[in-house]
Enzyme design. Structure first.
Site, short mmCIF file in Angstrom:
data_model
loop_
_atom_site.label_atom_id
_atom_site.label_comp_id
_atom_site.label_asym_id
_atom_site.label_seq_id
_atom_site.Cartn_x
_atom_site.Cartn_y
_atom_site.Cartn_z
N VAL A 39 -0.72 -24.22 21.97
CA VAL A 39 0.16 -25.22 22.58
C VAL A 39 0.40 -24.94 24.06
O VAL A 39 1.12 -25.70 24.72
CB VAL A 39 1.51 -25.31 21.83
CG1 VAL A 39 1.31 -25.79 20.41
CG2 VAL A 39 2.24 -23.97 21.86
N GLY A 40 -0.16 -23.85 24.59
CA GLY A 40 -0.08 -23.61 26.03
C GLY A 40 1.00 -22.65 26.45
O GLY A 40 1.51 -22.75 27.58
N THR A 83 0.82 -19.27 27.02
CA THR A 83 0.36 -18.35 28.06
C THR A 83 0.08 -19.09 29.37
O THR A 83 0.45 -18.63 30.45
CB THR A 83 -0.91 -17.61 27.58
OG1 THR A 83 -0.62 -16.94 26.35
CG2 THR A 83 -1.36 -16.59 28.61
N SER A 115 13.15 -30.23 1.85
CA SER A 115 13.22 -31.56 2.46
C SER A 115 12.62 -32.67 1.58
O SER A 115 12.77 -33.84 1.90
CB SER A 115 12.51 -31.56 3.81
OG SER A 115 11.14 -31.27 3.66
N LYS A 121 7.76 -35.04 11.91
CA LYS A 121 7.69 -35.92 10.73
C LYS A 121 7.63 -37.39 11.14
O LYS A 121 6.84 -38.17 10.56
CB LYS A 121 8.90 -35.67 9.84
CG LYS A 121 8.89 -34.30 9.17
CD LYS A 121 10.15 -34.04 8.38
CE LYS A 121 10.11 -32.67 7.71
NZ LYS A 121 11.34 -32.36 6.96
#
Length: 802
Positions: free
Chosen positions: A362-363, A365, A682, A725
């Site tokens: 997800v970036g 670093t 959930s 979700k």
């Protein structure tokens, strides 16, 4: 055996007591006489046949010994020569004749006389005597060789005698042993016993001399080596002086002292460095200890004590850089801008310690690199994955061979400034063993109240880390110790939406991959539907790492065609021709139900790679009330199913369900894709909705998806992962979402374009859920009954068929 009187020969003789001298028969010995009584005794002997009795004193310090201070056994000697010296003393040369025992001491006219009985030597003709003589001669030869005080040839000539008694006396007179030991040998009359005693003395003395010679040899070698080094060093100095150069060691220490001054260390560190330099100057330049000291000084000098980079505080420029490097991640960007704003108002704020938590790709670093770029700071990265030694953080003490500072100090040296952006990557993957717990060592590093006095074991002095911008990254938090979590400001990066992934691919990934594959933008174009197909059918992740990998695979094939057909080759990738480059899709696209069905409700689930829809099926069978759960459900999810079942049974009459249905029917709840583990609370309201649908025969709307925890009272409790979700529901075309009312606050994180097209229903109780999700009951349909009675098959609720 000591001498025994074998004869009645008695003689009165003048006597001279001797200091530290024992005279043996058959031997000639010189000595100096100085005491008046001894000179008178000597004069008397010279006038009366030159015979004199000589015996040693017990204590050589007594100037006027009494008879009890003198050994009774001595030697009758013949005065060979005497010489009066200028100082009044007399030098005498005497020859030992026979052993004698003093029977009586008399004082006569200023000197002492003794009545002595002459001891005769017993006649010994033992066959073992010759062997004893040979042994004694051999040992004496070794003794003479090892001794530096005896002339080898003269001694060997002296012992070439056949008389055992004379041999024993000759060897005894040349032994360098105490007077007491020589007196004992004198008192042994038997030649055999005397030779035996002499052999044992010689063996001990030879061993001592061998040890002394070995020690002396070692000392001599060390002295020779030291002298050689000194000589060569002096010669090198002379050569350098002749060439006009300075002394290398002196030049080196001057350079180190200058570097210490220029490093501008704190007072404590500077004192330690100068003290170590003083020790280094006293050491030989090539010694191992000098190398250790030199390395220590090099590290003290190399670590940045005061050097800092000028920080960029322009908020607009920083925001522009962050937006250039990353799409989305608005919360993280906002936090960085806030930090820079505080820096403009406060001169020395405490360094923030952020922790980016999110799935791989997800970036995290790359975001840390962007922060360093927008703040104009140096960037260093320390990977903590698999680290299990506390010394990796704090370093080793200098007493260990090959000791080094810890990774914190090493990275600070690499950065060259005391205010870098310091990335602690994969902080959740540290472990511990017998060498210590590195996460415990990080507590001091990541505490703004303590890290201004960080102590590394190698440097052994305090180092200030308060200006460092620490950023930690982790995939999950539950493996990070609670004490360490308490020191971190956690920013979650839950993953990118499909829209964000498309934007990231077009803005960042595609230009980067085109450049790395040598292609031009004209060679290949991706349509938006091809990007959607790539994301949905070929990758399943929260980040974009696999997406970039798949794009690289496509561009390799395009590059091959460009090489074959020329640089003018172009291709447009669409959802239809994507499989020509990537093969058959790897993942099945999740679809909403094709029609409204009884016993099938659509739930929403959160995974590490984003949100997913979770269809839940319920079917009824004749039985005795068993509840069967399948689909690899976790403990919490199974408990949710039981809670939903208990609620339905407690409210059966209100929902037009017969109270005794649990006695006649078995209920089977299944969650498809059974190989994938599922857990969490959930899905509670989804299971309850599917149960009520199956038991009442009312169909569930296909365009409704829901999430929320159910209680035994029917209340709907909040759950997490709302953003992911809702994105999953939006992706498959669901239009109505049922959420717990307490989760309304989480809608702020959902993109506005998604919220605008969804009908979000907020509920507090399961009754509200059923009212929205279930369609009105249909009129009963008549069907042909199979063979057998209704009682044989069991009675199902209205609207349900066997």
């Amino acid at each position: 055996m000591f001498g025994q009187d074998k004869t009645d020969e008695i003689e009165t003789l003048p006597m001279v007591p001797l200091r530290d001298v024992v005279v043996f028969p058959h031997m000639m010995i010189p000595f100096v006489v100085g005491r008046p009584s001894s000179i008178k005794a000597l004069d008397y002997a010279l006038s009366r046949g030159k015979r004199i009795f000589l015996s040693a004193q017990h204590d050589a310090t007594h100037d006027n010994p009494a008879p009890e201070d003198i050994y009774t056994l001595g030697t009758v000697c013949n005065i060979v020569q005497s010489l009066k010296l200028p100082d009044g003393n007399v030098k005498v040369l005497v020859e030992g004749l026979e052993r004698a025992r003093a029977l009586e001491f008399r004082e006569e006219t200023g000197h002492m006389r003794v009545v002595a009985r002459i001891l005769s030597v017993p006649d010994e003709s033992d066959s073992g005597l010759e062997g004893l003589m040979s042994k004694a001669i051999g040992l004496f030869e070794q003794y003479v060789k090892l001794s530096n005080n005896l002339h080898y040839d003269a001694m060997l000539a002296a012992v070439r005698v056949e008389d055992p008694s004379k041999l024993a006396d000759t060897i005894a007179s040349h032994l360098v042993v105490p007077v007491e030991e020589k007196q004992n040998l004198l008192e042994i009359v038997s030649a055999q016993e005397r030779l035996t005693r002499i052999a044992s003395i010689l063996e001990a003395e030879v061993d001592k001399l061998n040890v002394d010679r070995r020690i002396q040899g070692r000392v001599k070698k060390q002295m020779e080596r030291a002298q050689k080094e000194y000589y060569l060093n002096e010669k090198m100095k002379a050569i350098q002086k002749e060439l006009g150069r300075k002394d290398e060691k002196g030049n080196e220490t001057d350079d180190i002292r200058k570097n210490i001054e220029e490093a501008r260390m704190p007072k404590e560190a500077e004192e330690k460095a100068l003290q170590e330099l003083k020790r280094l100057e006293a050491m030989p330049p090539m010694s191992a200890e000098a190398t250790v000291s030199r390395n220590y000084l090099d590290w003290l000098i190399a670590v940045p004590w005061t050097k800092k980079t000028r920080e960029r505080k322009d908020l607009e420029a920083a925001e522009k850089i962050l937006n250039e490097d990353h799409y989305g991640l608005d919360k993280v960007k906002e936090r960085i801008i806030e930090f820079l704003a505080v820096r403009q108002l406060v001169n020395k704020p405490k360094g923030p310690i952020l922790c980016f938590v999110g799935p791989p790709g997800v970036g995290k670093t790359s975001l840390a690199r962007s922060i360093a770029r927008c703040t104009n700071r140096k960037f260093v990265r320390l990977s903590l994955g698999g680290v299990r030694d506390e010394a990796e953080i704090r370093g080793h003490r200098r007493t260990y061979i090959g000791a080094f500072p810890g990774q914190i100090i090493q990275m600070m040296k690499k950065a060259g400034t005391r205010n870098p952006v310091f990335l602690l990557d994969e902080v959740d993957k540290m472990s511990m063993d017998f060498r210590g717990d590195p996460s415990a060592a990080l507590l001091e590093v990541l505490d703004p109240e303590q890290n201004n006095t960080f102590s590394d074991h190698y440097l052994d002095t305090e180092y200030d880390l308060s200006s460092v911008f620490f950023i930690a990254t982790a995939n999950v938090l539950h493996t990070v110790p609670q004490a360490l979590q308490d020191r971190l400001e956690v920013l979650r990066l839950p993953g990118y939406t499909e829209r964000e992934k498309i934007e990231i691919a077009q803005r960042h990934l595609l230009p980067k991959q085109l450049k790395s594959h040598g292609l031009m933008p004209e060679n290949v174009t991706f349509t938006e539907d091809s990007m959607e197909e790539l994301i949905r059918r070929y990758t399943r992740e929260a980040g974009v790492r696999n997406m970039e990998r798949e794009m690289s695979s496509i561009l390799r094939k395009v590059a091959r065609k460009v090489v074959k057909e020329g640089k003018g080759f172009t291709v447009e990738l669409t959802a239809k021709n994507l499989n020509e480059y990537l093969g058959i899709p790897r993942y099945r696209a999740t679809q909403q139900a094709e029609r409204h069905e009884v016993g099938l409700a659509t739930g929403l689930a959160w995974t590490e790679v984003g949100g997913e829809i979770l269809p839940i099926e319920v079917t009824l069978m004749p039985g005795k009330g068993a509840l069967r759960l399948t689909g690899k459900l976790g403990d919490v999810m199974q408990e949710s199913a039981h809670a939903a079942m208990s609620f339905v049974r407690s409210r059966a009459e209100e929902y037009d369900i017969k109270r005794d249905f649990n006695r006649r029917l078995d209920v089977h709840i299944h969650v498809p894709e059974g190989a994938i583990p599922k857990d969490g609370p959930s899905a509670g309201i989804t299971m309850c909705t599917a149960l009520v649908s199956a038991l009442t025969g009312r169909r569930v709307r296909r365009d409704v998806a829901m999430t929320g925890e159910i209680t035994l009272r029917g209340k709907v409790l909040p759950v997490g992962g709302i953003k992911e979700k809702l994105l999953a529901a939006h992706r498959i075309g669901v239009t109505t979402i049922i959420l717990p009312r307490e989760s309304e606050k989480d809608l702020a994180d959902v993109p506005k374009n998604v919220v605008e097209v969804l009908n979000v229903e907020l509920v507090d109780h399961i009754d509200e859920v059923l009212k929205i999700a279930l369609l009105p009951p249909e009129p009963p349909q008549t069907e042909v009954a199979p063979e057998g009675t209704e009682e044989d098959l069991g009675q199902l609720p209205d609207g349900m068929t066997h």
